[in-house]
Design a protein around this motif. Structure first.
Motif, PDB file in Angstrom:
ATOM      1  N   SER A 193      15.116-123.445-109.367  1.00  0.00           N
ATOM      2  CA  SER A 193      16.380-122.894-109.633  1.00  0.00           C
ATOM      3  C   SER A 193      16.808-122.541-111.179  1.00  0.00           C
ATOM      4  O   SER A 193      17.405-121.655-111.445  1.00  0.00           O
ATOM      5  N   ILE A 194      16.250-123.373-111.980  1.00  0.00           N
ATOM      6  CA  ILE A 194      16.476-123.284-113.324  1.00  0.00           C
ATOM      7  C   ILE A 194      15.765-121.926-113.976  1.00  0.00           C
ATOM      8  O   ILE A 194      16.395-121.160-114.633  1.00  0.00           O
ATOM      9  N   VAL A 214      26.114-126.042-110.875  1.00  0.00           N
ATOM     10  CA  VAL A 214      25.759-124.730-110.649  1.00  0.00           C
ATOM     11  C   VAL A 214      24.561-124.801-109.451  1.00  0.00           C
ATOM     12  O   VAL A 214      24.687-124.290-108.670  1.00  0.00           O
ATOM     13  N   ILE A 215      23.402-125.465-110.080  1.00  0.00           N
ATOM     14  CA  ILE A 215      22.229-125.537-109.642  1.00  0.00           C
ATOM     15  C   ILE A 215      22.298-126.310-108.307  1.00  0.00           C
ATOM     16  O   ILE A 215      22.023-125.711-107.158  1.00  0.00           O
ATOM     17  N   THR A 244      23.911-117.457-119.352  1.00  0.00           N
ATOM     18  CA  THR A 244      25.114-117.536-119.057  1.00  0.00           C
ATOM     19  C   THR A 244      25.585-117.920-117.460  1.00  0.00           C
ATOM     20  O   THR A 244      26.660-118.393-117.056  1.00  0.00           O
ATOM     21  N   GLY A 245      24.335-117.530-116.743  1.00  0.00           N
ATOM     22  CA  GLY A 245      24.416-117.804-115.082  1.00  0.00           C
ATOM     23  C   GLY A 245      24.807-119.337-115.140  1.00  0.00           C
ATOM     24  O   GLY A 245      25.016-119.887-114.031  1.00  0.00           O
ATOM     25  N   PHE A 246      24.209-120.178-116.145  1.00  0.00           N
ATOM     26  CA  PHE A 246      24.227-121.690-115.992  1.00  0.00           C
ATOM     27  C   PHE A 246      25.945-122.119-115.861  1.00  0.00           C
ATOM     28  O   PHE A 246      25.873-123.438-115.873  1.00  0.00           O
ATOM     29  N   THR A 277      32.812-119.693-107.177  1.00  0.00           N
ATOM     30  CA  THR A 277      32.692-118.729-108.245  1.00  0.00           C
ATOM     31  C   THR A 277      31.377-119.209-109.146  1.00  0.00           C
ATOM     32  O   THR A 277      30.791-118.453-109.625  1.00  0.00           O
ATOM     33  N   SER A 278      30.633-120.480-108.421  1.00  0.00           N
ATOM     34  CA  SER A 278      29.410-121.001-109.342  1.00  0.00           C
ATOM     35  C   SER A 278      28.403-120.494-108.440  1.00  0.00           C
ATOM     36  O   SER A 278      27.158-120.314-108.855  1.00  0.00           O
TER      37      SER A 278
END
Length: 323
Positions: free
Chosen positions: A163-164, A141-142, A174-176, A243-244
């Motif tokens: 980013s984290i 994702v990052i 949940t975003g990760f 979607t990521s």
């Protein structure tokens, strides 16, 4: 001593994977931008020509090399092509390490029945892959969000630690895991088909039989898995990438092709299927044909970071369906 011997091949493979990841990062950056529908260069009309690898006349987007050249010119340096390299190498390290450790822990079957051996090995590989994807998905994702932040020049995704922090503050834990399901599904489909073809080829000596029949060597497993991945797996991989980043509150969300992608990965996949974009970014070395849902934003209306963004949506040029 036995543990040391077991770790030497895995460490060598890990080093090779990290090296190739760094070497091919410019292609990955370009591919990710194309996958989310970012086309800063307008499509141009090309007549039928075999020398240009174009078999149908129509409007085509520039090739991969032209895209890379554009990114370099806009940024003034080739370093932009290595955006997201740190989290991607971290993802490779976590994936390889976790999968190797899980495979070492999972017992092999003692059955002598070939079908049972094949089913057990496929299940074993799928379990190890699932654990590796769950552990490495946050870095997936990052990586993607750092790359697509080039579109709007957002500084909050400028580094791994930044980013984290941004994802945790804006979306929580949940975003990760945005886009986890299509990512996991694509990896499971890939590893299961590869393992299945490999085991069947080895158990029943299909490779030797086909080579003796044709009279020359032929990598049956590579051809079969490549064809299957291109047809069935790639659309799901594309969905995972989209979607990521769809809920990241970045300028990429304003791209027409990204509209409606925040309503779940199944709806995103359906939208790609209906618009005929399930192969977007699949073949970067060929000219990419602009379909009926392709948009181009004329430059010069307003600069945000690396990209000229037209602030007036009415100025976007939509190309009609190509006959």
């Amino acid at each position: 001593m036995n543990e040391l011997k077991r770790n030497v091949p895995s460490n060598t493979a890990l080093s090779v994977n990290c090296f190739y990841t760094a070497l091919l990062q410019p292609i990955y950056v370009t591919k990710t931008l194309i996958q989310v529908g970012y086309e800063p260069l307008p499509p141009v009309y090309k007549p039928r020509s075999l020398t240009r690898f174009v078999f149908y006349e129509g409007y085509y987007y520039p090739s991969l090399l032209e895209y890379i050249k554009y990114l370099k010119q806009k940024n003034g340096s080739y370093l932009v092509l290595y955006r997201g390299l740190a989290p991607r190498i971290t993802s490779v390290f976590v994936t390889t390490t976790v999968k190797n450790e899980l495979l070492a822990m999972l017992p092999k079957t003692s059955s002598r029945c070939p079908p049972e051996q094949i089913a057990h090995e496929v299940g074993r590989q799928c379990v190890a892959t699932s654990g590796a994807v769950l552990m490495s998905h946050p870095f997936f994702v990052i990586t993607n969000r750092m790359i697509v932040s080039l579109i709007g020049g957002e500084a909050k995704y400028g580094s791994l630690t930044g980013s984290i922090r941004t994802i945790y503050m804006e979306e929580g834990v949940t975003g990760f895991y945005d886009g986890l399901m299509p990512h996991l599904l694509s990896e499971l489909l890939t590893v299961s088909t590869e393992t299945l073809f490999k085991e069947i080829t080895e158990k029943f000596e299909l490779q030797r039989k086909i080579e003796s029949l044709l009279g020359h060597s032929l990598n049956v497993m590579f051809i079969a898995t490549s064809a299957l991945n291109s047809i069935m797996v790639y659309p799901i991989q594309l969905t995972a990438v989209i979607t990521s980043v769809s809920s990241a509150r970045l300028a990429v969300s304003d791209i027409p092709s990204m509209q409606g992608t925040t309503q779940g990965w199944i709806n995103c996949f359906r939208g790609l299927w209906r618009s005929g974009n399930t192969k977007r970014g699949n073949n970067l070395w060929m000219y990419r044909r602009a379909n009926s849902e392709s948009y181009f934003t004329p430059p010069g209306k307003g600069k945000i970071g690396l990209v000229d963004i037209d602030t007036n949506p009415q100025n976007r040029v939509k190309y009609g369906k190509i006959q």
